[in-house]
Design an enzyme around this catalytic site. Structure first.
Site, PDB file in Angstrom:
ATOM      1  N   CYS A  37     -12.364  29.343 -21.593  1.00  0.00           N
ATOM      2  CA  CYS A  37     -13.566  28.901 -22.318  1.00  0.00           C
ATOM      3  C   CYS A  37     -14.243  30.050 -23.065  1.00  0.00           C
ATOM      4  O   CYS A  37     -15.146  29.816 -23.861  1.00  0.00           O
ATOM      5  CB  CYS A  37     -14.551  28.237 -21.361  1.00  0.00           C
ATOM      6  SG  CYS A  37     -13.929  26.669 -20.731  1.00  0.00           S
ATOM      7  N   HIS A  78     -20.149  19.115 -36.309  1.00  0.00           N
ATOM      8  CA  HIS A  78     -19.368  20.061 -37.106  1.00  0.00           C
ATOM      9  C   HIS A  78     -20.062  21.415 -37.220  1.00  0.00           C
ATOM     10  O   HIS A  78     -20.179  21.983 -38.302  1.00  0.00           O
ATOM     11  CB  HIS A  78     -19.021  19.475 -38.483  1.00  0.00           C
ATOM     12  CG  HIS A  78     -17.936  18.459 -38.393  1.00  0.00           C
ATOM     13  ND1 HIS A  78     -18.166  17.164 -37.987  1.00  0.00           N
ATOM     14  CD2 HIS A  78     -16.607  18.548 -38.627  1.00  0.00           C
ATOM     15  CE1 HIS A  78     -17.033  16.497 -37.985  1.00  0.00           C
ATOM     16  NE2 HIS A  78     -16.058  17.324 -38.359  1.00  0.00           N
ATOM     17  N   GLU A 129     -17.523  15.946 -22.310  1.00  0.00           N
ATOM     18  CA  GLU A 129     -16.907  17.005 -23.097  1.00  0.00           C
ATOM     19  C   GLU A 129     -15.417  16.747 -23.313  1.00  0.00           C
ATOM     20  O   GLU A 129     -14.877  17.034 -24.375  1.00  0.00           O
ATOM     21  CB  GLU A 129     -17.105  18.351 -22.397  1.00  0.00           C
ATOM     22  CG  GLU A 129     -16.545  19.519 -23.169  1.00  0.00           C
ATOM     23  CD  GLU A 129     -16.728  20.829 -22.440  1.00  0.00           C
ATOM     24  OE1 GLU A 129     -17.659  21.570 -22.792  1.00  0.00           O
ATOM     25  OE2 GLU A 129     -15.926  21.124 -21.531  1.00  0.00           O
TER      26      GLU A 129
END
Length: 145
Positions: A37, A78, A129
């Site tokens: 991550c 985005h 997620e």
């Protein structure tokens, strides 16, 4: 969007509104122990927010569904979350982890709701997620002060 059953928060308000939406964003967790991550990667986040209240506004809405979506989607879709001023790389309480993003969505939502005459409250943010990982954020009473 897939049909999803969300955990139901207990409350005594007359109205409960739930809004589902999604946004695509990239992030990384700026800590050496974050493993993979730590590297820049992206997700299509699925969000459900629960808003409650006792009074409707002058249009007969608790909150307009479109306003809820626009508030979060326009800000985060985005984007690279790490570049948003609500997150930082110094304090783990502000790293863009799923937990922190869920809390941040609540903060953005509630700040907007506080300006409404009928005073609705966001009492839950469900943030998925990945297909197998999600976080539920529920504020405590003192968070509304």
């Amino acid at each position: 969007m897939i049909q999803q059953i969300y955990p139901a928060p207990v409350h005594s308000y007359r109205y409960e509104l739930n809004k589902d939406f999604q946004f695509a964003a990239a992030h990384y967790v700026p800590h050496e122990e974050a493993g993979a991550c730590r590297r820049l990667h992206g997700h299509t986040y699925f969000v459900n927010v629960t808003v409650v209240g006792n009074e409707l506004n002058n249009l007969g809405f608790l909150v307009n569904f479109q306003e809820i979506k626009n508030l979060i989607h326009k800000r985060f879709d985005h984007t690279l979350l790490n570049q948003d001023a609500l997150f930082n790389e110094e304090d783990p309480n502000y790293f863009p982890t799923t937990e922190v993003v869920a809390r941040t969505i609540w903060e953005v939502m509630q700040e907007s709701l506080n300006k409404m005459a009928n005073k609705p409250r966001c009492i839950q943010v469900f943030l998925r997620e990945t297909p197998t990982s999600y976080v539920v954020y529920r504020p405590q009473e003192e968070d509304f002060q």
